[in-house]
Design a protein around this motif. Structure first.
Motif, PDB file in Angstrom:
ATOM      1  N   VAL A 122       0.690  -1.162   0.090  1.00 16.24           N
ATOM      2  CA  VAL A 122       0.132   0.144   0.052  1.00 16.24           C
ATOM      3  C   VAL A 122       0.971   1.299   0.154  1.00 16.24           C
ATOM      4  N   ASP A 123       0.657   2.088  -0.795  1.00 12.52           N
ATOM      5  CA  ASP A 123       1.303   3.499  -0.896  1.00 12.52           C
ATOM      6  C   ASP A 123       0.190   4.542  -0.621  1.00 12.52           C
ATOM      7  N   CYS A 124       0.225   5.209   0.296  1.00 14.17           N
ATOM      8  CA  CYS A 124      -0.749   6.323   0.696  1.00 14.17           C
ATOM      9  C   CYS A 124      -0.089   7.509   1.390  1.00 14.17           C
ATOM     10  N   PRO A 125      -0.719   8.659   1.216  1.00 15.38           N
ATOM     11  CA  PRO A 125      -0.431   9.820   2.154  1.00 15.38           C
ATOM     12  C   PRO A 125      -0.362   9.383   3.705  1.00 15.38           C
ATOM     13  N   GLU A 126       0.421  10.023   4.486  1.00 17.04           N
ATOM     14  CA  GLU A 126       0.617   9.740   5.949  1.00 17.04           C
ATOM     15  C   GLU A 126      -0.576   9.913   6.770  1.00 17.04           C
ATOM     16  N   GLU A 127      -1.472  10.609   6.157  1.00 23.68           N
ATOM     17  CA  GLU A 127      -2.641  11.140   7.193  1.00 23.68           C
ATOM     18  C   GLU A 127      -3.412   9.880   6.867  1.00 23.68           C
ATOM     19  N   TYR A 128      -3.307   8.974   6.053  1.00 24.69           N
ATOM     20  CA  TYR A 128      -4.400   8.070   6.008  1.00 24.69           C
ATOM     21  C   TYR A 128      -3.802   6.642   6.697  1.00 24.69           C
ATOM     22  N   LEU A 129      -2.598   6.847   7.247  1.00 21.74           N
ATOM     23  CA  LEU A 129      -2.197   5.538   8.025  1.00 21.74           C
ATOM     24  C   LEU A 129      -3.120   4.679   8.600  1.00 21.74           C
ATOM     25  N   GLY A 130      -3.849   5.430   9.761  1.00 25.55           N
ATOM     26  CA  GLY A 130      -4.892   5.076  10.662  1.00 25.55           C
ATOM     27  C   GLY A 130      -5.974   4.134   9.930  1.00 25.55           C
ATOM     28  N   ALA A 131      -6.513   4.799   8.809  1.00 22.60           N
ATOM     29  CA  ALA A 131      -7.678   4.436   8.330  1.00 22.60           C
ATOM     30  C   ALA A 131      -7.183   3.130   7.614  1.00 22.60           C
ATOM     31  N   VAL A 132      -6.034   3.003   6.945  1.00 23.78           N
ATOM     32  CA  VAL A 132      -5.758   1.922   6.014  1.00 23.78           C
ATOM     33  C   VAL A 132      -5.433   0.561   7.123  1.00 23.78           C
ATOM     34  N   THR A 133      -4.507   0.962   8.178  1.00 22.44           N
ATOM     35  CA  THR A 133      -4.239  -0.130   9.009  1.00 22.44           C
ATOM     36  C   THR A 133      -5.812  -0.713   9.700  1.00 22.44           C
ATOM     37  N   GLN A 134      -6.589  -0.123  10.014  1.00 21.87           N
ATOM     38  CA  GLN A 134      -7.912  -0.193  10.318  1.00 21.87           C
ATOM     39  C   GLN A 134      -8.765  -1.235   9.563  1.00 21.87           C
ATOM     40  N   LEU A 135      -8.757  -0.691   8.442  1.00 18.20           N
ATOM     41  CA  LEU A 135      -9.303  -1.628   7.114  1.00 18.20           C
ATOM     42  C   LEU A 135      -8.804  -2.995   7.128  1.00 18.20           C
TER      43      LEU A 135
END
Length: 642
Positions: A440-453
């Protein structure tokens, strides 16, 4: 011709010579005027663009010729999706040498095409994006090349990107080679820096974002000539030509694409056809074709190392061998990885079946089309089910199966497709399921949302890298079941900015129940046409998938409920008209535009008790059991049983 000697050894199980005569050296010849290479890479790293540039610089096209970009992606679906689906070959003439180039898919779901392409060549060019670096499909295609003991040329492409990080990407590739247990000889690979779009390459590393110092691709051509070995053959060996792919022509019938390993094959020649069942049949080569640039042209004969197309054998299959009739020696069959995803494909059984003129709706037609697909797709399996009008189709991944369904849809077939499922194995008495490596490559601010998914999908993080640019890269190991429907939610959570790629990693014990979709469905409770009045009353209940005047039937899913349970609704309700005036009658309300699902999104959305109805014009989602009372009784029995 250059000569070399190899030691012939006994084929006994202990691999020791059985007599002195068998340990003698025999002369081997090489085709110095020929190189067979495959270009392998992750999706969208520039393989097809590089082949375009090589064709232009070799003089394959006239200066004023009108040629499409990504000319090797000739399939309509390839052009629409921007990916390579089928492995294709072209021939480039450069400096008195012929380069046979195989353009392979970069997506792991089409791994069967990659494996067939590698069986035709003697070396590979590994293309890696100068910014993105090696990704999961890079690992997949490179693993195949290293297992085949092939020499590798590393080509760092898109070095002119503003966000290029060339030195770091080269280090990541070295780490990948070590991680894949490459030998010292394989790790000692040459590196070429290129901008395929500009048609330039260099052996000297440019600055990040800079252009290669050479005005053309000559450094790449020279590196191929010096690194990729010429085809080796035994001049005294009988004919052996391996069938690696199939094509079709309305004029010539079935065409077999072959790599000639030994001997010479001629037009009109009688050859031995060594079939997969072990039988040998004598056949005649009615037509012999060789590729020049993008065209197949008639040829009288072909020798060792040549990649050819032959016609005249209507039932020939991939992996079979054409050999000398007096000394038939079959080559090993082509083996591919086992399928990991399956879905049920059957005839359309909805009330709206056959509404499209000329639609192909019978079970016989669907079965014949699936069997036809098996001829050219070695990574596919078709198995019978309990019902005579449905079949279980197994493939490498969700995308590969969705591409098959889309092709059948465009050919006029009407289908009912079930929810994608994983193909399990039993190991030591326990059920194991496939696990994918997800990047997964994404902006830092979405780290929590991605790990929760991914936590909900029972994924575990293996590695995380922060490039210092505001973006992070994370690697997870996730059950393949958990990734069905993940992409849509991921793009929603990252506001469309995230990038996600995955590839099969291994099998692990069953992870237990996964509930990846929390919302239920809005189900039509009667047949009719959708009305704007009914939509106004229902749009607060959830997200609708249909627009006014759309024909619906009982059991058809018309939207996603905002709650977790299913809801039967009347989407055809009309406004009652009276002769009484009302102070609010002239007020207008806006109907929220419906969410239109693509085929892939529909397959991701459905649950086990739902399926997708596919016609040439529409994609509908429906319940497997259309009658609401029957669904209610089945749900009550399931509740009592639990």
């Amino acid at each position: 011709m250059r000569r070399m000697c190899v030691s012939l050894r006994s084929r006994d199980a202990d691999d020791t010579p059985t007599n002195q005569s068998e340990n003698l050296t025999m002369p081997m010849n090489t085709r110095d005027d020929l190189r067979n290479i495959a270009i392998i890479a992750h999706v969208d790293h520039g393989k097809t663009t590089l082949v375009d540039a090589m064709l232009w610089q070799s003089g394959a096209f006239r200066a004023n010729q009108d040629v499409d970009e990504r000319v090797m992606d000739s399939n309509d679906l390839e052009r629409e999706k921007g990916i390579t689906i089928l492995a294709k070959n072209t021939a480039v003439r450069h400096g008195g040498m012929t380069l046979n180039i195989i353009d392979t898919p970069g997506h792991a779901d089409f791994g069967g095409e990659v494996e067939r392409g590698l069986s035709m060549v003697d070396g590979v060019v590994l293309l890696v994006d100068a910014s993105e670096g090696p990704l999961p499909q890079t690992r997949f295609v490179l693993r195949k090349a290293l297992a085949a003991k092939m020499p590798v040329i590393l080509c760092i492409n898109k070095v002119d990107r503003p966000d290029a990080r060339i030195a770091e990407v080269v280090d990541e590739v070295y780490e990948l080679f070590i991680d894949l247990d490459a030998t010292e000889e394989q790790i000692d690979f040459p590196i070429v820096y290129a901008s395929a779009k500009a048609g330039r390459a260099s052996l000297e590393r440019p600055a990040d974002g800079g252009m290669p110092d050479s005005p053309d691709l000559e450094p790449l051509f020279e590196t191929i000539k010096n690194t990729i070995p010429a085809p080796v053959y035994d001049p005294s060996a009988p004919l052996q030509a391996h069938v690696t792919n199939l094509d079709a022509s309305s004029y010539l019938g079935r065409i077999a694409l072959c790599r000639v390993h030994h001997g010479t094959i001629r037009k009109g020649q009688q050859v031995a056809w060594c079939r997969t069942d072990g039988s040998v049949q004598r056949v005649k080569i009615s037509e012999l074709l060789m590729t020049e640039a993008l065209e197949r042209k008639p040829a009288e004969e072909a020798g060792p190392g040549d990649i050819i197309a032959i016609a005249g054998i209507p039932d020939i299959m991939i992996g079979e061998t054409l050999a000398d009739p007096e000394d038939a020696r079959p080559l090993p069959l082509i083996t591919v990885d086992e399928p990991a995803i399956s879905m049920t494909i059957g005839t359309n059984t909805s009330p709206l079946v056959g509404k499209v003129k000329g639609a192909k709706v019978t079970a016989r037609l669907v079965k014949d089309r699936l069997e036809k697909e098996l001829v050219g797709n070695v990574s596919l399996r078709v198995l019978p089910t309990e019902t005579p009008d449905a079949w279980e189709v197994q493939g490498r991944g969700e995308l590969a199966l969705a591409i098959l369904v889309e092709q059948m849809r465009r050919e006029g077939y009407e289908l009912t497709v079930g929810k994608p499922q994983v193909v399990t194995r039993v190991v030591d008495g326990k059920v194991h399921e496939p696990v994918e490596r997800l990047t997964v490559d994404c902006p830092e601010e979405y780290l929590g949302a991605v790990t929760q998914l991914l936590a909900v999908r029972k994924g575990r993080m293996e590695h995380m890298t922060n490039h210092g640019t505001g973006w992070i890269r994370m690697e997870f190991l996730v059950p393949a079941r958990g990734l069905i429907g993940f992409r849509t939610e991921f793009l929603t959570e990252t506001r469309g900015t995230g990038l996600v790629h995955h590839v099969f990693e291994t099998y692990e014990p069953w992870f237990g129940e996964l509930r990846t979709r929390n919302n239920g469905s809005l189900v039509a409770d009667r047949a009719g046409a959708v009305t704007a009045f009914a939509m106004l009353n229902l749009q607060e209940r959830g997200t609708l998938f249909v627009s006014p005047t759309t024909e619906v039937y009982e059991g058809m899913i018309i939207g996603e409920n905002s709650r977790s349970d299913d809801m039967d609704v009347n989407i055809t309700k009309e406004k009652k008209l009276t002769n009484m005036r009302s102070s609010t009658s002239e007020e207008t309300e806006k109907v929220i535009p419906p969410r239109v699902l693509s085929l892939e999104q529909a397959l991701e959305f459905i649950r086990e008790d739902e399926c997708v109805e596919i016609t040439a014009e529409t994609v509908r989602i429906r319940k497997v059991v259309l009658d609401s009372s029957s669904r209610g009784r089945a749900a009550a029995r399931a509740k009592r049983g639990s």
